[in-house]
Design a protein around this motif. Structure first.
Motif, PDB file in Angstrom:
ATOM      1  N   TYR A 230      68.051  71.201  37.058  1.00 55.88           N
ATOM      2  CA  TYR A 230      68.548  72.098  36.008  1.00 55.88           C
ATOM      3  C   TYR A 230      69.580  73.086  36.556  1.00 55.88           C
ATOM      4  CZ  TYR A 230      64.806  70.571  32.845  1.00 55.88           C
ATOM      5  OH  TYR A 230      63.982  69.836  32.040  1.00 55.88           O
ATOM      6  N   LYS A 231      69.393  73.478  37.824  1.00 56.51           N
ATOM      7  CA  LYS A 231      70.303  74.483  38.382  1.00 56.51           C
ATOM      8  C   LYS A 231      71.733  73.969  38.455  1.00 56.51           C
ATOM      9  CE  LYS A 231      69.463  73.200  43.219  1.00 56.51           C
ATOM     10  NZ  LYS A 231      69.009  73.676  44.554  1.00 56.51           N
ATOM     11  N   ASN A 232      71.919  72.649  38.512  1.00 58.29           N
ATOM     12  CA  ASN A 232      73.267  72.083  38.561  1.00 58.29           C
ATOM     13  C   ASN A 232      73.878  71.915  37.175  1.00 58.29           C
ATOM     14  OD1 ASN A 232      72.914  71.852  41.310  1.00 58.29           O
ATOM     15  ND2 ASN A 232      72.319  69.703  41.240  1.00 58.29           N
ATOM     16  N   TRP A 233      73.048  71.988  36.139  1.00 54.91           N
ATOM     17  CA  TRP A 233      73.528  71.655  34.804  1.00 54.91           C
ATOM     18  C   TRP A 233      74.658  72.570  34.309  1.00 54.91           C
ATOM     19  CZ3 TRP A 233      72.967  67.442  31.888  1.00 54.91           C
ATOM     20  CH2 TRP A 233      73.405  67.518  30.568  1.00 54.91           C
ATOM     21  N   PRO A 234      74.576  73.917  34.452  1.00 61.01           N
ATOM     22  CA  PRO A 234      75.680  74.761  33.962  1.00 61.01           C
ATOM     23  C   PRO A 234      77.025  74.393  34.569  1.00 61.01           C
ATOM     24  CG  PRO A 234      73.755  76.108  34.411  1.00 61.01           C
ATOM     25  CD  PRO A 234      73.458  74.737  34.958  1.00 61.01           C
ATOM     26  N   ASP A 235      77.057  74.135  35.875  1.00 63.27           N
ATOM     27  CA  ASP A 235      78.326  73.760  36.522  1.00 63.27           C
ATOM     28  C   ASP A 235      78.815  72.404  36.022  1.00 63.27           C
ATOM     29  OD1 ASP A 235      78.426  76.075  38.005  1.00 63.27           O
ATOM     30  OD2 ASP A 235      77.494  75.186  39.782  1.00 63.27           O
ATOM     31  N   GLU A 236      77.876  71.454  35.868  1.00 60.81           N
ATOM     32  CA  GLU A 236      78.270  70.133  35.372  1.00 60.81           C
ATOM     33  C   GLU A 236      78.776  70.220  33.940  1.00 60.81           C
ATOM     34  OE1 GLU A 236      78.573  67.363  36.964  1.00 60.81           O
ATOM     35  OE2 GLU A 236      77.691  68.002  38.869  1.00 60.81           O
ATOM     36  N   LYS A 237      78.125  71.045  33.128  1.00 59.27           N
ATOM     37  CA  LYS A 237      78.586  71.216  31.738  1.00 59.27           C
ATOM     38  C   LYS A 237      79.971  71.864  31.704  1.00 59.27           C
ATOM     39  CE  LYS A 237      76.997  74.424  28.871  1.00 59.27           C
ATOM     40  NZ  LYS A 237      76.120  75.195  27.932  1.00 59.27           N
ATOM     41  N   MET A 238      80.194  72.854  32.560  1.00 60.00           N
ATOM     42  CA  MET A 238      81.502  73.503  32.603  1.00 60.00           C
ATOM     43  C   MET A 238      82.576  72.516  33.062  1.00 60.00           C
ATOM     44  SD  MET A 238      83.405  76.026  32.017  1.00 60.00           S
ATOM     45  CE  MET A 238      82.137  77.197  31.545  1.00 60.00           C
ATOM     46  N   ASN A 239      82.265  71.666  34.052  1.00 61.20           N
ATOM     47  CA  ASN A 239      83.226  70.645  34.489  1.00 61.20           C
ATOM     48  C   ASN A 239      83.557  69.703  33.346  1.00 61.20           C
ATOM     49  OD1 ASN A 239      83.291  71.624  37.102  1.00 61.20           O
ATOM     50  ND2 ASN A 239      81.711  70.215  37.854  1.00 61.20           N
ATOM     51  N   TRP A 240      82.542  69.338  32.558  1.00 61.63           N
ATOM     52  CA  TRP A 240      82.769  68.444  31.416  1.00 61.63           C
ATOM     53  C   TRP A 240      83.682  69.115  30.392  1.00 61.63           C
ATOM     54  CZ3 TRP A 240      81.705  69.000  26.213  1.00 61.63           C
ATOM     55  CH2 TRP A 240      81.896  67.853  25.441  1.00 61.63           C
ATOM     56  N   ILE A 241      83.441  70.390  30.103  1.00 62.31           N
ATOM     57  CA  ILE A 241      84.270  71.114  29.128  1.00 62.31           C
ATOM     58  C   ILE A 241      85.712  71.219  29.615  1.00 62.31           C
ATOM     59  CG2 ILE A 241      84.665  73.369  28.060  1.00 62.31           C
ATOM     60  CD1 ILE A 241      81.604  73.691  27.917  1.00 62.31           C
ATOM     61  N   GLN A 242      85.884  71.507  30.907  1.00 62.61           N
ATOM     62  CA  GLN A 242      87.238  71.608  31.454  1.00 62.61           C
ATOM     63  C   GLN A 242      87.995  70.295  31.306  1.00 62.61           C
ATOM     64  OE1 GLN A 242      86.354  72.907  35.444  1.00 62.61           O
ATOM     65  NE2 GLN A 242      86.444  75.088  34.920  1.00 62.61           N
ATOM     66  N   GLN A 243      87.323  69.188  31.599  1.00 63.93           N
ATOM     67  CA  GLN A 243      87.959  67.880  31.450  1.00 63.93           C
ATOM     68  C   GLN A 243      88.247  67.590  29.981  1.00 63.93           C
ATOM     69  OE1 GLN A 243      88.889  65.798  34.123  1.00 63.93           O
ATOM     70  NE2 GLN A 243      88.376  67.695  35.193  1.00 63.93           N
ATOM     71  N   LYS A 244      87.360  68.001  29.127  1.00 68.27           N
ATOM     72  CA  LYS A 244      87.527  67.775  27.686  1.00 68.27           C
ATOM     73  C   LYS A 244      88.757  68.518  27.166  1.00 68.27           C
ATOM     74  CE  LYS A 244      85.308  66.057  24.005  1.00 68.27           C
ATOM     75  NZ  LYS A 244      85.104  64.600  23.842  1.00 68.27           N
ATOM     76  N   LEU A 381      76.882  83.915  32.641  1.00 72.24           N
ATOM     77  CA  LEU A 381      75.638  84.611  32.938  1.00 72.24           C
ATOM     78  C   LEU A 381      74.519  84.161  32.007  1.00 72.24           C
ATOM     79  CD1 LEU A 381      76.989  88.231  33.644  1.00 72.24           C
ATOM     80  CD2 LEU A 381      76.088  86.599  35.300  1.00 72.24           C
ATOM     81  N   TRP A 382      74.834  83.980  30.716  1.00 78.05           N
ATOM     82  CA  TRP A 382      73.825  83.528  29.764  1.00 78.05           C
ATOM     83  C   TRP A 382      73.366  82.108  30.091  1.00 78.05           C
ATOM     84  CZ3 TRP A 382      75.722  85.302  24.233  1.00 78.05           C
ATOM     85  CH2 TRP A 382      75.594  86.696  24.145  1.00 78.05           C
ATOM     86  N   ASP A 383      74.324  81.269  30.437  1.00 80.16           N
ATOM     87  CA  ASP A 383      73.980  79.886  30.800  1.00 80.16           C
ATOM     88  C   ASP A 383      73.009  79.856  31.982  1.00 80.16           C
ATOM     89  OD1 ASP A 383      74.815  77.864  29.190  1.00 80.16           O
ATOM     90  OD2 ASP A 383      76.680  77.459  30.241  1.00 80.16           O
ATOM     91  N   ILE A 384      73.328  80.631  33.019  1.00 79.22           N
ATOM     92  CA  ILE A 384      72.484  80.669  34.209  1.00 79.22           C
ATOM     93  C   ILE A 384      71.103  81.205  33.870  1.00 79.22           C
ATOM     94  CG2 ILE A 384      72.170  81.772  36.465  1.00 79.22           C
ATOM     95  CD1 ILE A 384      75.263  81.687  36.751  1.00 79.22           C
ATOM     96  N   ASP A 385      71.050  82.249  33.032  1.00 79.10           N
ATOM     97  CA  ASP A 385      69.779  82.863  32.668  1.00 79.10           C
ATOM     98  C   ASP A 385      68.888  81.872  31.914  1.00 79.10           C
ATOM     99  OD1 ASP A 385      67.997  85.182  32.377  1.00 79.10           O
ATOM    100  OD2 ASP A 385      68.474  84.987  30.240  1.00 79.10           O
ATOM    101  N   ILE A 386      69.459  81.148  30.972  1.00 82.91           N
ATOM    102  CA  ILE A 386      68.677  80.184  30.195  1.00 82.91           C
ATOM    103  C   ILE A 386      68.196  79.041  31.066  1.00 82.91           C
ATOM    104  CG2 ILE A 386      68.942  78.350  28.461  1.00 82.91           C
ATOM    105  CD1 ILE A 386      70.289  80.360  26.670  1.00 82.91           C
ATOM    106  N   HIS A 387      69.047  78.567  31.958  1.00 83.65           N
ATOM    107  CA  HIS A 387      68.637  77.441  32.795  1.00 83.65           C
ATOM    108  C   HIS A 387      67.650  77.874  33.874  1.00 83.65           C
ATOM    109  CE1 HIS A 387      72.018  75.554  30.730  1.00 83.65           C
ATOM    110  NE2 HIS A 387      71.372  74.437  30.966  1.00 83.65           N
ATOM    111  N   ASP A 388      67.692  79.149  34.287  1.00 79.73           N
ATOM    112  CA  ASP A 388      66.647  79.658  35.172  1.00 79.73           C
ATOM    113  C   ASP A 388      65.293  79.626  34.441  1.00 79.73           C
ATOM    114  OD1 ASP A 388      68.272  80.080  37.334  1.00 79.73           O
ATOM    115  OD2 ASP A 388      68.577  82.224  36.964  1.00 79.73           O
ATOM    116  N   THR A 389      65.333  79.968  33.150  1.00 77.97           N
ATOM    117  CA  THR A 389      64.102  79.908  32.343  1.00 77.97           C
ATOM    118  C   THR A 389      63.584  78.490  32.251  1.00 77.97           C
ATOM    119  OG1 THR A 389      64.846  81.793  31.011  1.00 77.97           O
ATOM    120  CG2 THR A 389      63.106  80.409  30.080  1.00 77.97           C
ATOM    121  N   LEU A 390      64.493  77.521  32.063  1.00 76.65           N
ATOM    122  CA  LEU A 390      64.092  76.115  31.993  1.00 76.65           C
ATOM    123  C   LEU A 390      63.478  75.652  33.314  1.00 76.65           C
ATOM    124  CD1 LEU A 390      67.109  74.485  30.078  1.00 76.65           C
ATOM    125  CD2 LEU A 390      64.874  75.149  29.159  1.00 76.65           C
TER     126      LEU A 390
END
Length: 395
Positions: A230-244, A381-390
């Motif tokens: 899960y800790k990698n997910w925010p960065d992977e999602k951001m990479n996907w958005i950048q490519q998009k 920051l919100w992304d990291i906080d939510i994924h820390d909760t997950l």
């Protein structure tokens, strides 16, 4: 082909000691196709293992799959011997006349039949789906085994790339997605387990391998979805958005168009959009896409204290799927409409994060407004906080 009928009409298989008798068999025996009954040629050379082949200009349906590669011939022969070593009732190249299919192996175990397809060269996803559904319609469980390692490319220790062709051969077992492979050259079997997509091609998974002699039929069992990063997910999602954003086309990309029409920004999506959930492999579309459409079509105007049903959410998503805004993946060996399970798990997460409350079997009540960041740093920051909760909840 490794099986044929002899002149007495008995099924003959080129396995074990029979392969050493090829010179004698070529001189004194005649063989015929079990499907069309045409005469066959018994071939043997220095490169390919002994096998049967139709004559030129044959009209038999089996000629569509000829010639077979040495890897395919050797692989299905190895798998045949492996099944026999597991004391299984197994037939090599058994023709199923009702559905006009000839699986590499037909295996029986505990009153159930399995059609094993050893696929060494890529075929269309539609072909995998058609053949799989034909087996299932006859009460036969298809098992696809990739010729070689079961992924397109390895990117890191637990990160791989998979094509849609490979995805179409995956199966669900013990609550997880997995794909099998076999490499005749090394005699090793492979199993890719806990397959979870980062994007349409990039996946997190665990690779296991053993000598085929150490594997029991059908496959070993492993715990489902352990240690998903899960800790990698925010960065992977951001990479996907950048490519998009970089390569997307507003005329063809309904997601980008919808985001901008809402007056929003792909980099300022709610942290509750694009969450990793169970069964998300059901979609080729990224979770950010189908979860955004859930928000725009179902949740945007929903006030706190108001209820929404999953039946309605699925209805609106089905419209998006029909319009091509959301693309589902072809997974013939998974449950039908499995994407609905992914939607259910998404709402389970929203409940876990205290934005919704269960109000009935398929009913949820909004108890907190879905937040939207005002700038990129806040979004991170919100992304990291939510994924820390997950991460904490999954542990």
């Amino acid at each position: 082909m490794l099986t044929a009928l002899n002149k007495e009409g008995e099924l003959f298989t080129l396995s074990g000691d029979m392969r050493n008798r090829v010179p004698q068999l070529r001189k004194h025996e005649r063989f015929f196709c079990p499907v069309c009954k045409e005469p066959l040629i018994l071939k043997a050379g220095h490169v390919r293992i002994p096998h049967f082949s139709h004559r030129h200009h044959s009209q038999c349906i089996e000629t569509a799959s000829e010639p077979e590669s040495p890897r395919h011939l050797q692989g299905k022969l190895d798998l045949f011997e492996w099944c026999r070593s597991n004391q299984l009732a197994v037939s090599l190249e058994h023709y199923l006349s009702d559905i006009r299919q000839r699986p590499d192996l037909l295996v029986e175990k505990a009153g159930r039949q399995f059609a094993v397809e050893f696929q060494c060269t890529p075929i269309s996803v539609q072909s995998v789906e058609r053949r799989s559904l034909q087996y299932l319609s006859s009460g036969i469980i298809p098992i696809w085994i990739v010729g070689g390692q079961p992924f397109h490319k390895r990117r890191a220790n637990d990160m791989f790339e998979m094509t849609e062709y490979l995805w179409s051969q995956t199966m669900r077992n013990n609550g997880q997605t997995m794909l099998a492979g076999y490499e005749p050259e090394s005699g090793r079997g492979f199993l890719l387990t806990n397959i979870t997509p980062y994007t349409s091609r990039k996946v997190f998974a665990r690779l296991h391998q053993w000598p085929i002699s150490k594997i029991k039929y059908p496959f070993p069992s492993f715990p489902a979805r352990t240690n998903f990063p899960y800790k990698n997910w925010p960065d992977e999602k951001m990479n996907w958005i950048q490519q998009k954003v970089r390569y997307g086309n507003l005329m063809r990309d309904s997601f980008l168009r919808a985001v901008y029409m809402e007056g929003s920004n792909p980099f300022l999506l709610s942290p509750l959009i694009g969450l990793p959930v169970k069964y998300m492999e059901s979609f080729i579309s990224h979770p950010a896409e189908w979860q955004f459409f859930i928000w725009s079509d179902c949740l945007k105007k929903l006030g706190t204290g108001k209820n929404i049903s999953l039946k309605y959410v699925n209805y609106k998503l089905r419209e998006r799927i029909s319009n091509g805004d959301i693309i589902c993946r072809t997974l013939p060996l998974h449950d039908e409409n499995q994407w609905e399970k992914s939607v259910r798990d998404y709402f389970r997460l929203l409940e876990e994060l205290f934005y919704f409350q269960r109000a009935g079997k398929d009913l949820y009540r909004m108890i907190q407004v879905i937040p939207w960041p005002s700038h990129v740093e806040e979004a991170k920051l919100w992304d990291i906080d939510i994924h820390d909760t997950l991460i904490n909840n999954s542990g």
